[in-house]
Design a protein around this motif. Structure first.
Motif, PDB file in Angstrom:
ATOM      1  N   LEU A   1       0.836  -1.202   0.000  1.00 49.46           N
ATOM      2  CA  LEU A   1       0.000   0.000   0.000  1.00 49.46           C
ATOM      3  C   LEU A   1       0.874   1.256   0.000  1.00 49.46           C
ATOM      4  O   LEU A   1       1.881   1.313   0.713  1.00 49.46           O
ATOM      5  CB  LEU A   1      -0.906   0.018   1.245  1.00 49.46           C
ATOM      6  N   PRO A   2       0.475   2.264  -0.763  1.00 45.23           N
ATOM      7  CA  PRO A   2       1.236   3.515  -0.747  1.00 45.23           C
ATOM      8  C   PRO A   2       1.007   4.256   0.576  1.00 45.23           C
ATOM      9  O   PRO A   2      -0.105   4.276   1.099  1.00 45.23           O
ATOM     10  CB  PRO A   2       0.669   4.307  -1.925  1.00 45.23           C
ATOM     11  N   TYR A   3       2.089   4.840   1.084  1.00 46.87           N
ATOM     12  CA  TYR A   3       1.970   5.567   2.341  1.00 46.87           C
ATOM     13  C   TYR A   3       2.963   6.723   2.372  1.00 46.87           C
ATOM     14  O   TYR A   3       3.939   6.744   1.632  1.00 46.87           O
ATOM     15  CB  TYR A   3       2.196   4.646   3.539  1.00 46.87           C
ATOM     16  N   LYS A   4       2.657   7.644   3.255  1.00 44.48           N
ATOM     17  CA  LYS A   4       3.536   8.785   3.497  1.00 44.48           C
ATOM     18  C   LYS A   4       3.812   8.815   4.991  1.00 44.48           C
ATOM     19  O   LYS A   4       2.891   8.785   5.805  1.00 44.48           O
ATOM     20  CB  LYS A   4       2.849  10.076   3.052  1.00 44.48           C
ATOM     21  N   MET A   5       5.095   8.863   5.348  1.00 42.78           N
ATOM     22  CA  MET A   5       5.469   8.919   6.760  1.00 42.78           C
ATOM     23  C   MET A   5       5.460  10.366   7.228  1.00 42.78           C
ATOM     24  O   MET A   5       6.019  11.249   6.574  1.00 42.78           O
ATOM     25  CB  MET A   5       6.861   8.309   6.953  1.00 42.78           C
ATOM     26  N   ILE A   6       4.769  10.602   8.331  1.00 42.61           N
ATOM     27  CA  ILE A   6       4.735  11.920   8.959  1.00 42.61           C
ATOM     28  C   ILE A   6       5.435  11.771  10.310  1.00 42.61           C
ATOM     29  O   ILE A   6       4.926  11.095  11.206  1.00 42.61           O
ATOM     30  CB  ILE A   6       3.290  12.418   9.133  1.00 42.61           C
ATOM     31  N   PRO A   7       6.618  12.371  10.452  1.00 42.34           N
ATOM     32  CA  PRO A   7       7.373  12.192  11.694  1.00 42.34           C
ATOM     33  C   PRO A   7       6.693  12.833  12.899  1.00 42.34           C
ATOM     34  O   PRO A   7       6.158  13.943  12.804  1.00 42.34           O
ATOM     35  CB  PRO A   7       8.710  12.869  11.422  1.00 42.34           C
ATOM     36  N   VAL A   8       6.708  12.098  14.000  1.00 45.65           N
ATOM     37  CA  VAL A   8       6.249  12.603  15.292  1.00 45.65           C
ATOM     38  C   VAL A   8       7.409  12.349  16.257  1.00 45.65           C
ATOM     39  O   VAL A   8       7.678  11.203  16.616  1.00 45.65           O
ATOM     40  CB  VAL A   8       4.968  11.887  15.775  1.00 45.65           C
ATOM     41  N   ASP A   9       8.093  13.402  16.654  1.00 45.08           N
ATOM     42  CA  ASP A   9       9.282  13.259  17.490  1.00 45.08           C
ATOM     43  C   ASP A   9       8.875  13.138  18.959  1.00 45.08           C
ATOM     44  O   ASP A   9       8.645  14.145  19.641  1.00 45.08           O
ATOM     45  CB  ASP A   9      10.226  14.437  17.280  1.00 45.08           C
ATOM     46  N   VAL A  10       8.789  11.905  19.416  1.00 48.91           N
ATOM     47  CA  VAL A  10       8.379  11.663  20.802  1.00 48.91           C
ATOM     48  C   VAL A  10       9.442  12.130  21.794  1.00 48.91           C
ATOM     49  O   VAL A  10       9.133  12.401  22.955  1.00 48.91           O
ATOM     50  CB  VAL A  10       8.016  10.183  21.042  1.00 48.91           C
ATOM     51  N   TRP A  11      10.697  12.221  21.352  1.00 50.32           N
ATOM     52  CA  TRP A  11      11.763  12.711  22.237  1.00 50.32           C
ATOM     53  C   TRP A  11      11.569  14.197  22.540  1.00 50.32           C
ATOM     54  O   TRP A  11      12.029  14.684  23.573  1.00 50.32           O
ATOM     55  CB  TRP A  11      13.135  12.451  21.640  1.00 50.32           C
TER      56      TRP A  11
ATOM     57  N   GLY B   1       8.410  15.403  22.614  1.00 52.45           N
ATOM     58  CA  GLY B   1       7.061  15.501  23.178  1.00 52.45           C
ATOM     59  C   GLY B   1       5.986  15.872  22.178  1.00 52.45           C
ATOM     60  O   GLY B   1       4.880  16.266  22.572  1.00 52.45           O
ATOM     61  N   GLU B   2       6.264  15.733  20.880  1.00 55.18           N
ATOM     62  CA  GLU B   2       5.284  16.129  19.867  1.00 55.18           C
ATOM     63  C   GLU B   2       3.987  15.324  19.923  1.00 55.18           C
ATOM     64  O   GLU B   2       2.947  15.781  19.444  1.00 55.18           O
ATOM     65  CB  GLU B   2       5.911  16.027  18.475  1.00 55.18           C
ATOM     66  N   GLN B   3       4.031  14.129  20.550  1.00 56.00           N
ATOM     67  CA  GLN B   3       2.826  13.310  20.660  1.00 56.00           C
ATOM     68  C   GLN B   3       1.785  13.922  21.599  1.00 56.00           C
ATOM     69  O   GLN B   3       0.641  13.497  21.623  1.00 56.00           O
ATOM     70  CB  GLN B   3       3.181  11.882  21.095  1.00 56.00           C
ATOM     71  N   TYR B   4       2.179  14.936  22.359  1.00 58.29           N
ATOM     72  CA  TYR B   4       1.250  15.594  23.278  1.00 58.29           C
ATOM     73  C   TYR B   4       0.668  16.884  22.699  1.00 58.29           C
ATOM     74  O   TYR B   4      -0.156  17.525  23.343  1.00 58.29           O
ATOM     75  CB  TYR B   4       1.942  15.885  24.616  1.00 58.29           C
ATOM     76  N   ALA B   5       1.073  17.235  21.510  1.00 53.90           N
ATOM     77  CA  ALA B   5       0.527  18.439  20.871  1.00 53.90           C
ATOM     78  C   ALA B   5      -0.967  18.236  20.628  1.00 53.90           C
ATOM     79  O   ALA B   5      -1.398  17.153  20.209  1.00 53.90           O
ATOM     80  CB  ALA B   5       1.249  18.713  19.552  1.00 53.90           C
ATOM     81  N   PRO B   6      -1.780  19.260  20.893  1.00 52.77           N
ATOM     82  CA  PRO B   6      -3.234  19.113  20.745  1.00 52.77           C
ATOM     83  C   PRO B   6      -3.670  18.587  19.387  1.00 52.77           C
ATOM     84  O   PRO B   6      -4.586  17.775  19.304  1.00 52.77           O
ATOM     85  CB  PRO B   6      -3.763  20.532  20.995  1.00 52.77           C
TER      86      PRO B   6
END
Length: 148
Positions: free
Chosen positions: A24-34, A36-41
């Protein structure tokens, strides 16, 4: 097209592998957990548990965008979407699901905890190290038996 919100954890690697295997075609969108980007609203709106991986399938059920969180659910979703790796026959399907559950509830958490205590915890965690090391060894033995 599938958007894969990701970084480089073992749970994310499973999804990269699955997407490549099913083609399947996909695009990776980085989320830098180091950072804390996973906590962005805006990310929490996509992933209420503030974790990666997450996929957004822009051609989801009914042709509408569909979001899937948690690596096991993503693997099952991609298998169902493509008709690969998850048989329709009930017994064969549950042969796959039960081993997926071993990975999700045993291998992933135990290996992760062992790695955490080994690399990041301070001194004085002998009990934790012994506990997780013993369980990791046991799980390796279970997997070795299965692979025989």
């Amino acid at each position: 097209m599938i958007d894969l919100y990701a970084l480089t954890s073992p749970n994310v690697q499973k999804i990269f592998i699955m997407l490549e295997e099913v083609g399947l075609p996909y695009k990776m969108i980085p989320v830098d957990v180091w950072k804390g980007e996973q906590y962005a609203p805006e990310f929490v709106k996509i992933s209420p548990n503030s974790k990666i991986p997450v996929i957004v399938d822009h051609d989801g059920p009914g042709g509408k965008p569909y979001t899937v969180i948690e690596s096991g659910a993503i693997l099952m979703y991609l298998a169902d979407k493509t008709g690969k790796f998850l048989p329709k026959d009930t017994a064969k399907r549950y042969d796959v699901i039960q081993w997926l559950m071993v990975q999700l509830t045993g291998v992933g958490p135990m290996f992760g905890q062992w790695t955490h205590f080994k690399l990041f915890a301070g001194a004085g965690n002998d009990y934790a190290m012994t506990r997780y090391q013993t369980e990791v060894k046991r799980l390796y033995e279970v997997l070795e038996q299965r692979l025989e």
